[in-house]
Design a protein around this motif. Sequence first.
Motif, PDB file in Angstrom:
ATOM      1  N   GLN A 297     -24.127   7.271  -4.720  1.00  0.00           N
ATOM      2  CA  GLN A 297     -24.851   6.173  -4.088  1.00  0.00           C
ATOM      3  C   GLN A 297     -26.196   6.651  -3.542  1.00  0.00           C
ATOM      4  O   GLN A 297     -27.206   5.948  -3.655  1.00  0.00           O
ATOM      5  N   TRP A 298     -26.201   7.861  -2.962  1.00  0.00           N
ATOM      6  CA  TRP A 298     -27.457   8.412  -2.432  1.00  0.00           C
ATOM      7  C   TRP A 298     -28.460   8.639  -3.554  1.00  0.00           C
ATOM      8  O   TRP A 298     -29.646   8.333  -3.414  1.00  0.00           O
ATOM      9  N   ARG A 299     -27.996   9.177  -4.674  1.00  0.00           N
ATOM     10  CA  ARG A 299     -28.893   9.416  -5.798  1.00  0.00           C
ATOM     11  C   ARG A 299     -29.456   8.110  -6.363  1.00  0.00           C
ATOM     12  O   ARG A 299     -30.637   8.038  -6.721  1.00  0.00           O
ATOM     13  N   GLN A 300     -28.617   7.097  -6.434  1.00  0.00           N
ATOM     14  CA  GLN A 300     -29.085   5.809  -6.935  1.00  0.00           C
ATOM     15  C   GLN A 300     -30.159   5.226  -6.011  1.00  0.00           C
ATOM     16  O   GLN A 300     -31.174   4.698  -6.477  1.00  0.00           O
ATOM     17  N   LYS A 301     -29.930   5.334  -4.713  1.00  0.00           N
ATOM     18  CA  LYS A 301     -30.920   4.832  -3.759  1.00  0.00           C
ATOM     19  C   LYS A 301     -32.211   5.641  -3.849  1.00  0.00           C
ATOM     20  O   LYS A 301     -33.319   5.088  -3.789  1.00  0.00           O
ATOM     21  N   ARG A 302     -32.073   6.967  -3.997  1.00  0.00           N
ATOM     22  CA  ARG A 302     -33.261   7.820  -4.103  1.00  0.00           C
ATOM     23  C   ARG A 302     -34.086   7.425  -5.333  1.00  0.00           C
ATOM     24  O   ARG A 302     -35.315   7.320  -5.260  1.00  0.00           O
ATOM     25  N   GLU A 303     -33.413   7.189  -6.467  1.00  0.00           N
ATOM     26  CA  GLU A 303     -34.131   6.802  -7.676  1.00  0.00           C
ATOM     27  C   GLU A 303     -34.781   5.431  -7.512  1.00  0.00           C
ATOM     28  O   GLU A 303     -35.891   5.204  -8.005  1.00  0.00           O
ATOM     29  N   ALA A 304     -34.082   4.519  -6.829  1.00  0.00           N
ATOM     30  CA  ALA A 304     -34.656   3.192  -6.601  1.00  0.00           C
ATOM     31  C   ALA A 304     -35.893   3.297  -5.705  1.00  0.00           C
ATOM     32  O   ALA A 304     -36.915   2.637  -5.954  1.00  0.00           O
TER      33      ALA A 304
END
Length: 523
Positions: A297-304
């Motif tokens: 979830q953190w990686r997805q938010k970082r990419e967003a």
Amino acid sequence: MRGSSHTMLHSFNRPSARLWNMGGGWVVGVGILCISVSAEAAPLRYQATRGDTWHYYLELRVETGETVETWGGILIYTVKSATEDEVEFDFSDELIYKRQSSSGQPMIPIPFRPPMFLAPGAMLSGKKAEPRLTISAQGVMREGQSLTPLPYLLGYKELLVFERLPEEAVSEWTVEEQVHVVLKEDLGPVLAPLWMARAAREVTRLSATEKSCYKVTGSGDVGIHIEKNVQLKTDQQAADRPRFEVTGGGLFTFDPSLGRVRKLNFQYLITENEELKTSRARATMSVTSWTPQEVSQWRQKREADRAAAQAKIAELKKPRPLLPGEKEALLEELRTENFFRQQRALERFSQAEREEPAEAVCQAILPYLRHENQLLRQRAAQALRVWATPSAQESLLQAAADKNLLVAGEAMLALARVPSPAVIEFLAERLVWPRQASEALKLIGPQAEDIVLRQLFKMEPAARMCALDVLASIGTEKSLKILKEWPPNAADRQLIEKTILSIQTRLQGETSVPDSTSDDRPQ
């Protein structure tokens, strides 16, 4: 501030100086005093199974009187081997570093580098060894490879999640070590490029005592709660106080069922005392064990967030049309002797949409390519990326050889506006450095293919690598035919195969998309 690791500190009054506390296997006189024995409880131990992966989320903030530095992101530990006595880990991280003034204004980050000498080009000669460490069941580092020291006496980043545990089951224990604090100073420019090696020399070495006191305060669903207090003092004095002093601590939770720390929250005060001055820094550190789902979830938010930031930057860089009468006003500013008005006009022209005819603007900008001020030369080259006409070719070729690489790079990109055979030959001969030569050829497109292919057969390996990268972006069936006929035993055959695949994929995509008449050259 950890007895089982090297730790490091920036000198406050000498920005290029660094200090670290030599601990672990290099110290002498290590002692552990345990009291309040609880015979019923089992002793705490780090334990793991081969193939396990530990994820931690780190938030680290350091405040001085002038700056605020933060590190945030994921620490990843992969268990390579494990026994009852020790665990060996491979380490990686996904940390984001920020540095700003105390008022909140961003500052240029100065990358922290370990105190070692790298011969010029060493960083380009091969892949850096991956960090690896071996930790005993009590949290003592027995071996470490390619570890990265953090500033401000915070220790190796790889060891932040390992605290010292007692040999026996006790509710209180103390770890006291005689260590050394070593001051080192960088040699060479602080803002040197990352590829340029910098040496570090030892300035002085100070003996010190580091004492950490631990106390079990309770237990909960996630493990045993332990309070830690630490104090480090150098033997050397300044104005009747320790030359360097660290105090602080906090709470951490150790999960016996998992055999590792679940979370920790520490605060430290780092003090440097001099005869007439005292400087302080305050560090706050939080580490929390995360599940793979939380990491995802953190990686997805970082990419967003990254995509949103890139979109915002692209919007800001999008060319803006000149307002009625604005072109004439900007041309008038270029005729003045005022540096700031000249710079403003060149910058606005570089951000504008091109208007035809462009010759008048091009001719007004060209004299600035020979200006004695490097910034104005750079701004002129940037403006010509939009307004260059064929009459600018010779001036841009001269500017592309400017001693200032920023000017040369911008001039090469501007040459994409005037893609004559002479220009393409010039760029193809300079593919390795600066990198803008490759970018300019990509902007020119298939028109540059023949010359790049011709140069390909007589290039050195480094230049051929850049040429293949260009062909991957602009190559046609002609490039495919030639590359497929390349000798199968060529040293760079793998890169050639990758280029062939890139061209094929791109050509297939182009055939499925309607032709566009848009101008892809820099605006």
